[in-house]
Design a protein around this motif. Structure first.
Motif, PDB file in Angstrom:
ATOM      1  N   PRO A  96      44.703  53.517  45.403  1.00 53.28           N
ATOM      2  CA  PRO A  96      46.013  52.934  45.076  1.00 53.28           C
ATOM      3  C   PRO A  96      46.045  51.412  45.097  1.00 53.28           C
ATOM      4  O   PRO A  96      46.904  50.809  44.464  1.00 53.28           O
ATOM      5  CB  PRO A  96      46.933  53.513  46.162  1.00 53.28           C
ATOM      6  CG  PRO A  96      46.287  54.774  46.577  1.00 53.28           C
ATOM      7  CD  PRO A  96      44.822  54.494  46.510  1.00 53.28           C
ATOM      8  N   THR A  97      45.122  50.775  45.828  1.00 54.73           N
ATOM      9  CA  THR A  97      45.127  49.310  45.920  1.00 54.73           C
ATOM     10  C   THR A  97      44.140  48.650  44.971  1.00 54.73           C
ATOM     11  O   THR A  97      44.150  47.428  44.828  1.00 54.73           O
ATOM     12  CB  THR A  97      44.796  48.865  47.353  1.00 54.73           C
ATOM     13  OG1 THR A  97      43.467  49.325  47.685  1.00 54.73           O
ATOM     14  CG2 THR A  97      45.787  49.415  48.349  1.00 54.73           C
ATOM     15  N   ALA A  98      43.288  49.435  44.315  1.00 57.64           N
ATOM     16  CA  ALA A  98      42.197  48.857  43.530  1.00 57.64           C
ATOM     17  C   ALA A  98      42.713  47.966  42.409  1.00 57.64           C
ATOM     18  O   ALA A  98      42.202  46.858  42.194  1.00 57.64           O
ATOM     19  CB  ALA A  98      41.311  49.968  42.966  1.00 57.64           C
ATOM     20  N   GLY A  99      43.716  48.431  41.669  1.00 61.97           N
ATOM     21  CA  GLY A  99      44.245  47.651  40.567  1.00 61.97           C
ATOM     22  C   GLY A  99      44.857  46.343  41.023  1.00 61.97           C
ATOM     23  O   GLY A  99      44.671  45.290  40.394  1.00 61.97           O
ATOM     24  N   LEU A 100      45.590  46.372  42.146  1.00 60.19           N
ATOM     25  CA  LEU A 100      46.219  45.159  42.673  1.00 60.19           C
ATOM     26  C   LEU A 100      45.175  44.131  43.088  1.00 60.19           C
ATOM     27  O   LEU A 100      45.306  42.931  42.809  1.00 60.19           O
ATOM     28  CB  LEU A 100      47.111  45.507  43.866  1.00 60.19           C
ATOM     29  CG  LEU A 100      48.374  46.326  43.574  1.00 60.19           C
ATOM     30  CD1 LEU A 100      49.029  46.746  44.876  1.00 60.19           C
ATOM     31  CD2 LEU A 100      49.335  45.537  42.711  1.00 60.19           C
ATOM     32  N   ILE A 101      44.134  44.573  43.779  1.00 55.53           N
ATOM     33  CA  ILE A 101      43.092  43.652  44.226  1.00 55.53           C
ATOM     34  C   ILE A 101      42.332  43.085  43.028  1.00 55.53           C
ATOM     35  O   ILE A 101      42.030  41.892  42.979  1.00 55.53           O
ATOM     36  CB  ILE A 101      42.125  44.360  45.192  1.00 55.53           C
ATOM     37  CG1 ILE A 101      42.864  44.767  46.480  1.00 55.53           C
ATOM     38  CG2 ILE A 101      40.943  43.458  45.523  1.00 55.53           C
ATOM     39  CD1 ILE A 101      43.448  43.608  47.246  1.00 55.53           C
ATOM     40  N   TRP A 102      42.028  43.919  42.055  1.00 61.70           N
ATOM     41  CA  TRP A 102      41.308  43.456  40.866  1.00 61.70           C
ATOM     42  C   TRP A 102      42.104  42.368  40.136  1.00 61.70           C
ATOM     43  O   TRP A 102      41.549  41.328  39.771  1.00 61.70           O
ATOM     44  CB  TRP A 102      41.026  44.623  39.936  1.00 61.70           C
ATOM     45  CG  TRP A 102      40.192  44.256  38.744  1.00 61.70           C
ATOM     46  CD1 TRP A 102      40.627  43.966  37.478  1.00 61.70           C
ATOM     47  CD2 TRP A 102      38.767  44.133  38.705  1.00 61.70           C
ATOM     48  NE1 TRP A 102      39.567  43.676  36.658  1.00 61.70           N
ATOM     49  CE2 TRP A 102      38.415  43.764  37.378  1.00 61.70           C
ATOM     50  CE3 TRP A 102      37.752  44.293  39.651  1.00 61.70           C
ATOM     51  CZ2 TRP A 102      37.092  43.558  36.993  1.00 61.70           C
ATOM     52  CZ3 TRP A 102      36.438  44.099  39.249  1.00 61.70           C
ATOM     53  CH2 TRP A 102      36.118  43.731  37.943  1.00 61.70           C
ATOM     54  N   LYS A 103      43.404  42.584  39.950  1.00 61.86           N
ATOM     55  CA  LYS A 103      44.240  41.585  39.284  1.00 61.86           C
ATOM     56  C   LYS A 103      44.309  40.299  40.102  1.00 61.86           C
ATOM     57  O   LYS A 103      44.327  39.198  39.534  1.00 61.86           O
ATOM     58  CB  LYS A 103      45.642  42.148  39.044  1.00 61.86           C
ATOM     59  CG  LYS A 103      45.708  43.195  37.946  1.00 61.86           C
ATOM     60  CD  LYS A 103      47.133  43.520  37.531  1.00 61.86           C
ATOM     61  CE  LYS A 103      47.888  44.240  38.621  1.00 61.86           C
ATOM     62  NZ  LYS A 103      49.225  44.671  38.152  1.00 61.86           N
ATOM     63  N   SER A 104      44.351  40.411  41.420  1.00 66.82           N
ATOM     64  CA  SER A 104      44.383  39.219  42.263  1.00 66.82           C
ATOM     65  C   SER A 104      43.106  38.410  42.110  1.00 66.82           C
ATOM     66  O   SER A 104      43.141  37.175  42.035  1.00 66.82           O
ATOM     67  CB  SER A 104      44.581  39.612  43.730  1.00 66.82           C
ATOM     68  OG  SER A 104      45.832  40.230  43.930  1.00 66.82           O
ATOM     69  N   LEU A 105      41.962  39.086  42.054  1.00 64.45           N
ATOM     70  CA  LEU A 105      40.693  38.383  41.862  1.00 64.45           C
ATOM     71  C   LEU A 105      40.670  37.657  40.525  1.00 64.45           C
ATOM     72  O   LEU A 105      40.191  36.525  40.423  1.00 64.45           O
ATOM     73  CB  LEU A 105      39.528  39.376  41.954  1.00 64.45           C
ATOM     74  CG  LEU A 105      39.272  40.003  43.331  1.00 64.45           C
ATOM     75  CD1 LEU A 105      38.223  41.097  43.235  1.00 64.45           C
ATOM     76  CD2 LEU A 105      38.850  38.949  44.345  1.00 64.45           C
ATOM     77  N   MET A 106      41.205  38.306  39.496  1.00 60.84           N
ATOM     78  CA  MET A 106      41.239  37.678  38.171  1.00 60.84           C
ATOM     79  C   MET A 106      42.148  36.447  38.180  1.00 60.84           C
ATOM     80  O   MET A 106      41.831  35.415  37.580  1.00 60.84           O
ATOM     81  CB  MET A 106      41.733  38.673  37.120  1.00 60.84           C
ATOM     82  CG  MET A 106      40.860  39.907  36.921  1.00 60.84           C
ATOM     83  SD  MET A 106      39.148  39.552  36.442  1.00 60.84           S
ATOM     84  CE  MET A 106      38.285  39.928  37.979  1.00 60.84           C
ATOM     85  N   LYS A 107      43.293  36.530  38.880  1.00 66.20           N
ATOM     86  CA  LYS A 107      44.225  35.403  38.918  1.00 66.20           C
ATOM     87  C   LYS A 107      43.632  34.184  39.605  1.00 66.20           C
ATOM     88  O   LYS A 107      44.004  33.051  39.304  1.00 66.20           O
ATOM     89  CB  LYS A 107      45.516  35.832  39.628  1.00 66.20           C
ATOM     90  CG  LYS A 107      46.390  36.743  38.802  1.00 66.20           C
ATOM     91  CD  LYS A 107      47.683  37.077  39.519  1.00 66.20           C
ATOM     92  CE  LYS A 107      48.577  37.966  38.659  1.00 66.20           C
ATOM     93  NZ  LYS A 107      49.854  38.294  39.346  1.00 66.20           N
ATOM     94  N   PHE A 108      42.684  34.435  40.530  1.00 61.20           N
ATOM     95  CA  PHE A 108      42.058  33.314  41.223  1.00 61.20           C
ATOM     96  C   PHE A 108      40.771  32.871  40.538  1.00 61.20           C
ATOM     97  O   PHE A 108      39.970  32.152  41.132  1.00 61.20           O
ATOM     98  CB  PHE A 108      41.789  33.670  42.685  1.00 61.20           C
ATOM     99  CG  PHE A 108      43.038  33.689  43.525  1.00 61.20           C
ATOM    100  CD1 PHE A 108      43.814  32.551  43.672  1.00 61.20           C
ATOM    101  CD2 PHE A 108      43.444  34.852  44.157  1.00 61.20           C
ATOM    102  CE1 PHE A 108      44.956  32.562  44.439  1.00 61.20           C
ATOM    103  CE2 PHE A 108      44.593  34.872  44.935  1.00 61.20           C
ATOM    104  CZ  PHE A 108      45.364  33.727  45.074  1.00 61.20           C
ATOM    105  N   GLY A 109      40.580  33.296  39.286  1.00 61.19           N
ATOM    106  CA  GLY A 109      39.501  32.734  38.478  1.00 61.19           C
ATOM    107  C   GLY A 109      38.239  33.551  38.360  1.00 61.19           C
ATOM    108  O   GLY A 109      37.267  33.079  37.751  1.00 61.19           O
ATOM    109  N   ALA A 110      38.187  34.759  38.913  1.00 63.05           N
ATOM    110  CA  ALA A 110      36.979  35.575  38.805  1.00 63.05           C
ATOM    111  C   ALA A 110      36.780  36.027  37.360  1.00 63.05           C
ATOM    112  O   ALA A 110      37.733  36.381  36.665  1.00 63.05           O
ATOM    113  CB  ALA A 110      37.061  36.785  39.729  1.00 63.05           C
ATOM    114  N   VAL A 111      35.538  36.019  36.904  1.00 63.54           N
ATOM    115  CA  VAL A 111      35.174  36.505  35.578  1.00 63.54           C
ATOM    116  C   VAL A 111      34.637  37.924  35.730  1.00 63.54           C
ATOM    117  O   VAL A 111      33.720  38.154  36.525  1.00 63.54           O
ATOM    118  CB  VAL A 111      34.106  35.605  34.936  1.00 63.54           C
ATOM    119  CG1 VAL A 111      33.665  36.159  33.584  1.00 63.54           C
ATOM    120  CG2 VAL A 111      34.630  34.176  34.784  1.00 63.54           C
TER     121      VAL A 111
END
Length: 439
Positions: free
Chosen positions: A278-293
């Motif tokens: 349930p948290t995977a999508g939220l964490i993935w989007k957070s990583l992308m927002k902080f610049g992860a490719v």
């Protein structure tokens, strides 16, 4: 903007559990306490109560992601069956999926490899196997079944360990995290079932050990690159920055558990996330927002070869032993008996290692399994290959006879030339490991 905040473990001082029936209703708050009861359900309808201060009513606002340190380091590995939108998020980012559910590519393989040098990349490794070993005898059991010394590991620590045969041939290289009530193992996608079967085979009647495949109940991400520490600080989980490899801490997102550990599978640097779906999508989007490719498996395979991490079916087979694979840092020569110990001890005592694993830079593509030659003499075998493009070198891994293996050695593979190079993951002796540790 998604914001993350941490809180002290003492904020949730008490937990209680209660199994409920269909007619059960939650108790009313106690008068005069100013407290409310917050409940979290698992798929078994096990209710956990957390006593927290009642919030002051506020207007409805956009949902934010709250990350807090969890007081319960017993990781709940039965998350609720809530729909997971991770794949939908990735598809919107251009992901192309393989048959095993992994992301083959985001269409940015060269960009993601460049981000390894000057930024940060994130890769979804949820198709890798995850095994939970629990029970009172779990440490001794894992101590006996693999190459690492688990007696020196405390809760919150971790290590690499290798599953080998009695003749020291390699089955898989695993990452082990020692938690309060279990040891969690990350293994390769192709070996999980085999390792679960093997471990269950060695559980005797009196052993207090349980082995469970939790792959489908969890997700797993890794991040790496020079900006990884900075992103961890942005996520308000900077407490783990600078900790030794294998160190892991437990957090909570919307009541769901997350474990964050030091290391990124191909390197002791970077970080990994063990999450409930349930948290995977939220964490993935957070990583992308902080610049992860984002990186797919095509980029990951090239990265694995560049780093020199051996893989089952390629470098880890019945053909090669753990010392030849360059996994000296996973070994203990001082602990008690374990599978393969006698063979490993003899190889070290009598200097019996006859070949070593090397990185190879090639001028043009080559076929897996091709013979490696030096001046016409057969000296080894190509075990992995990653295609280069737009200035990226063709790279490979291969075993080379000891007398012919040294950095800079020119080799021939089919009709192409190559050069042997050192790669970061591999150690070829305990002395080499000590030298790398000092650096």
């Amino acid at each position: 903007m998604t914001s993350l905040s941490s809180s002290a473990t003492s904020y949730y001082p008490r937990f209680s559990t209660l199994r409920i029936g269909p007619s059960w209703k939650p108790p009313a708050p106690r008068a005069g306490t100013g407290n409310v009861i917050v409940n979290h359900f698992t798929s078994e309808f096990l209710l956990k109560f957390r006593l927290v201060k009642a919030p002051i009513p506020r207007p409805r606002r956009r949902r934010t992601l709250s990350l807090s340190v969890s007081a319960a380091s017993a990781f709940d590995l039965v998350p609720p069956p809530i729909d997971n939108d991770l794949h939908a998020i990735m598809m919107d980012m251009g992901a192309k999926f393989s048959e095993d559910g992994s992301v083959e590519t985001f269409g940015n393989d060269e960009l993601s490899l460049k981000a390894m040098e000057d930024g940060i990349v994130a890769v979804d490794l949820s198709h890798f196997g995850r095994i939970r070993v629990s029970g009172d005898d779990r440490l001794q059991f894992m101590h006996n079944q693999s190459t690492a010394d688990f007696h020196f590991l405390a809760e919150g620590q971790g290590c690499d360990t290798v599953f080998v045969t009695p003749t020291a041939r390699t089955t898989d290289l695993a990452i082990a995290w020692v938690m309060k009530n279990a040891i969690t193992l990350l293994v390769s996608p192709t070996t999980c079932g085999r390792i679960v079967t093997m471990l269950n085979k060695y559980i005797f009647f009196a052993d207090k050990v349980e082995v469970q495949d939790i792959t489908s109940k969890t997700c797993f991400f890794s991040i790496m690159g020079p900006r990884s520490d900075q992103v961890m600080e942005h996520l308000n989980i900077g407490a783990i920055v600078g900790k030794p490899y294998g160190t892991h801490l437990h957090y909570s997102v919307d009541g769901n558990p997350i474990t964050v550990g030091v290391g990124s599978v191909v390197s002791e640097r970077g970080y990994s996330f063990l999450l409930s779906p349930p948290t995977a999508g939220l964490i993935w989007k957070s990583l992308m927002k902080f610049g992860a490719v984002p990186m797919g498996m095509l980029g990951w395979e090239r990265l694995r070869v560049l780093q020199g991490r051996p893989a089952p079916g390629k470098e880890l087979t019945d053909e090669f032993n753990v010392l030849e694979a360059g996994l000296w840092k996973t070994l203990s020569l001082t602990k008690g008996c374990y599978i393969g110990q006698e063979t490993i001890a003899r190889l070290i005592t009598y200097d019996g290692v006859k070949q070593h694993l090397w990185g190879i830079h090639l001028d043009s593509p080559a076929t897996l399994g091709s013979i490696i030659r030096v001046d016409g003499t057969k000296v080894g075998k190509l075990t992995s290959f990653a295609l280069g493009s737009n200035g990226l070198k063709h790279v490979g891994l291969g075993y080379v006879k000891r007398n012919f293996g040294f950095a800079g050695q020119v080799v021939n593979i089919e009709d192409t030339k190559g050069v042997l190079v050192d790669v970061p993951f591999i150690c070829r002796s305990f002395q080499k490991e000590e030298e790398m540790a000092k650096k």
